[in-house]
Design an enzyme around this catalytic site. Sequence first.
Site, PDB file in Angstrom:
ATOM      1  N   ASN A  59     -10.007  -0.589   0.312  1.00 37.34           N
ATOM      2  CA  ASN A  59      -9.499  -0.128   0.414  1.00 37.34           C
ATOM      3  C   ASN A  59      -8.455  -0.545  -1.026  1.00 37.34           C
ATOM      4  OD1 ASN A  59      -6.107  -0.650   0.565  1.00 37.34           O
ATOM      5  ND2 ASN A  59      -5.871  -1.367   3.110  1.00 37.34           N
TER       6      ASN A  59
ATOM      7  N   HIS B 242      -3.251   7.110   1.998  1.00 36.95           N
ATOM      8  CA  HIS B 242      -3.296   5.377   1.624  1.00 36.95           C
ATOM      9  C   HIS B 242      -5.087   5.023   2.379  1.00 36.95           C
ATOM     10  CE1 HIS B 242      -4.140   1.664   1.071  1.00 36.95           C
ATOM     11  NE2 HIS B 242      -3.779   0.917   2.189  1.00 36.95           N
TER      12      HIS B 242
ATOM     13  N   CYS C 129       0.500  -1.614  -0.122  1.00 35.16           N
ATOM     14  CA  CYS C 129       0.103   0.024   0.216  1.00 35.16           C
ATOM     15  C   CYS C 129       0.633   1.229  -0.272  1.00 35.16           C
ATOM     16  CB  CYS C 129      -1.051  -0.099   1.455  1.00 35.16           C
ATOM     17  SG  CYS C 129      -2.236  -1.854   1.473  1.00 35.16           S
TER      18      CYS C 129
HETATM   19  O1  UT7 Z   1      -3.578  -0.841   3.250  1.00 37.63           O
HETATM   20  C1  UT7 Z   1      -3.324  -1.615   5.006  1.00 37.63           C
HETATM   21  C2  UT7 Z   1      -2.959  -1.333   6.037  1.00 37.63           C
HETATM   22  N1  UT7 Z   1      -4.533  -1.569   6.505  1.00 37.63           N
HETATM   23  C3  UT7 Z   1      -4.398  -1.062   7.803  1.00 37.63           C
HETATM   24  O2  UT7 Z   1      -4.852  -0.174   8.039  1.00 37.63           O
HETATM   25  C4  UT7 Z   1      -5.683  -1.670   8.658  1.00 37.63           C
HETATM   26  C5  UT7 Z   1      -5.798  -1.358  10.017  1.00 37.63           C
HETATM   27  N2  UT7 Z   1      -6.841  -1.459  10.246  1.00 37.63           N
HETATM   28  C6  UT7 Z   1      -8.015  -1.437  10.703  1.00 37.63           C
HETATM   29  O3  UT7 Z   1      -8.448  -0.718   9.692  1.00 37.63           O
HETATM   30  C7  UT7 Z   1      -9.224  -2.246  11.739  1.00 37.63           C
HETATM   31  O4  UT7 Z   1      -8.147  -2.941  12.893  1.00 37.63           O
HETATM   32  C8  UT7 Z   1     -10.140  -3.275  11.385  1.00 37.63           C
HETATM   33  C9  UT7 Z   1     -11.043  -2.689  10.896  1.00 37.63           C
HETATM   34  C10 UT7 Z   1      -8.860  -4.322  10.711  1.00 37.63           C
HETATM   35  C11 UT7 Z   1     -10.650  -3.450  12.510  1.00 37.63           C
HETATM   36  O5  UT7 Z   1     -11.082  -2.958  13.398  1.00 37.63           O
HETATM   37  P1  UT7 Z   1     -10.858  -3.085  15.110  1.00 37.63           P
HETATM   38  O6  UT7 Z   1     -11.846  -1.614  15.623  1.00 37.63           O
HETATM   39  O7  UT7 Z   1      -9.387  -3.075  14.903  1.00 37.63           O
HETATM   40  O8  UT7 Z   1     -11.714  -4.608  15.721  1.00 37.63           O
HETATM   41  P2  UT7 Z   1     -10.780  -5.207  16.313  1.00 37.63           P
HETATM   42  O9  UT7 Z   1     -10.888  -6.452  15.300  1.00 37.63           O
HETATM   43  O10 UT7 Z   1     -11.014  -5.401  17.283  1.00 37.63           O
HETATM   44  O11 UT7 Z   1     -11.794  -6.282  16.571  1.00 37.63           O
HETATM   45  C12 UT7 Z   1     -13.543  -5.908  16.994  1.00 37.63           C
HETATM   46  C13 UT7 Z   1     -14.123  -7.409  17.451  1.00 37.63           C
HETATM   47  C14 UT7 Z   1     -13.936  -8.346  17.350  1.00 37.63           C
HETATM   48  O12 UT7 Z   1     -14.621  -9.298  18.007  1.00 37.63           O
HETATM   49  P3  UT7 Z   1     -14.559  -9.238  19.644  1.00 37.63           P
HETATM   50  O13 UT7 Z   1     -13.105 -10.529  19.457  1.00 37.63           O
HETATM   51  O14 UT7 Z   1     -14.089  -8.582  20.404  1.00 37.63           O
HETATM   52  O15 UT7 Z   1     -15.551 -10.401  19.727  1.00 37.63           O
HETATM   53  C15 UT7 Z   1     -13.695  -9.230  16.172  1.00 37.63           C
HETATM   54  O16 UT7 Z   1     -13.914 -10.666  15.912  1.00 37.63           O
HETATM   55  O17 UT7 Z   1     -15.164  -7.261  16.322  1.00 37.63           O
HETATM   56  C16 UT7 Z   1     -15.213  -8.090  15.738  1.00 37.63           C
HETATM   57  N3  UT7 Z   1     -15.371  -8.094  14.047  1.00 37.63           N
HETATM   58  C17 UT7 Z   1     -15.839  -7.914  12.934  1.00 37.63           C
HETATM   59  N4  UT7 Z   1     -17.625  -8.044  13.600  1.00 37.63           N
HETATM   60  C18 UT7 Z   1     -18.570  -8.193  12.405  1.00 37.63           C
HETATM   61  C19 UT7 Z   1     -13.782  -8.228  12.821  1.00 37.63           C
HETATM   62  N5  UT7 Z   1     -13.964  -8.056  11.644  1.00 37.63           N
HETATM   63  C20 UT7 Z   1     -15.524  -8.436  11.552  1.00 37.63           C
HETATM   64  C21 UT7 Z   1     -16.895  -7.759  10.392  1.00 37.63           C
HETATM   65  N6  UT7 Z   1     -18.099  -7.948  11.265  1.00 37.63           N
HETATM   66  N7  UT7 Z   1     -16.040  -7.845   9.327  1.00 37.63           N
END
Ligand code: UT7
Length: 331
Positions: A285, A255, A114
């Site tokens: 993305n 990005h 990216c």
């Molecule tokens: O281009 C490369 C660069 N990449 C990035 O910049 C990505 C950077 N990271 C992010 O943007 C965020 O970390 C994400 C959008 C990927 C995830 O958001 P988050 O607020 O960090 O969520 P999380 O991973 O902490 O997940 C929170 C909860 C989890 O459930 P529990 O364990 O709290 O019960 C996940 O299992 O949300 C759950 N979860 C989902 N629920 C519904 C994870 N993905 C999903 C989903 N739909 N798609």
Amino acid sequence: MTNIGIAITGSGSTTPELCLDNQGLSQIAETSDDWISSRTGIRKRRLAQPKESLCTIATQASLAALAQAQITPIDIDLIILATSTPDDLFGTASQVQGELEAYRAVAFDMTAACSGFIFGLVTAAQFIRTGVYQNILLIGADILSRWVDWADRRTCVLFGDGAGAVVLQAAERDRLLGFELGSDGSQNSCLNLSYQPQPKQIIAEVTVSQGTYQPITMNGKEVYRFAIQKVPEVIEKALFRSDITVDKIDWLLLHQANQRIMDTVANRLKIPPEKVISNLRNYGNTSAASIPLALDEAVREGKIKQGDIIAASGFGAGLTWGAAIFEWGFS
Ligand code: UT7
């Protein structure tokens, strides 16, 4: 030797026709429009169909950029294709050169995930500054849908496909004001699209590795933390090298990975929200394509005007990150 500067004189972009919204995604993964839009800002994404290739979308974006810059394919000296998803692991830039009939141009692929567009911009600038080339076509294009695990809700909701391109030309006054790049391989395991070896014995005592690439895996939280720390830092360093202060920035162009990352970075740099360029909600993305795609849309909407100063920053797998401060156009 007189100093040779760089001007970015044209942009173009394209995305595949097929559109999948969050509602549609919730039919294949355990997710919801509410979760995706509140956590990321993404509402839909474009996906390449089997008939579309990286070469076709990269070529379309390039033709639009060349038209805006008012140069023809035969004027191009160098084509750099920033991508992690080539049609051919040997490289796709030469295919694009062939499609464009840019027969004078040398062409190569560049992989920095990216950050690819920013790394490509800086690479292209070196060729112009040394007087080697005058007209360079820089493309950022990716079809990550090829490598997404569509059953993994943590990643499949994030990515989309697209291509963007810019034309860089030698100029008397330098519009690339400053840049800064970084890499940290110790955090490589945070975001991967990696080759998985599979032993294959070809004759007795000769075993080679014949595996394949595995779908994208990501530690979202770690990448998020990395982005909100490194991006403001790298932009500040690039501003320092440019000898300008943050209030001189007309547009912050990051990005397009997560709206929360864009908001946090803008907030940390004290850049007001109306200066932040964002089209993430429509495309997700798109990896190396995201910056030139958002740039091109903003130029064509008349938001970005000749002479505007843009702080652009990419970040992602590697891990890699970088920022470039540049003035748009020839004015
Ligand atoms: O281009 C490369 C660069 N990449 C990035 O910049 C990505 C950077 N990271 C992010 O943007 C965020 O970390 C994400 C959008 C990927 C995830 O958001 P988050 O607020 O960090 O969520 P999380 O991973 O902490 O997940 C929170 C909860 C989890 O459930 P529990 O364990 O709290 O019960 C996940 O299992 O949300 C759950 N979860 C989902 N629920 C519904 C994870 N993905 C999903 C989903 N739909 N798609």
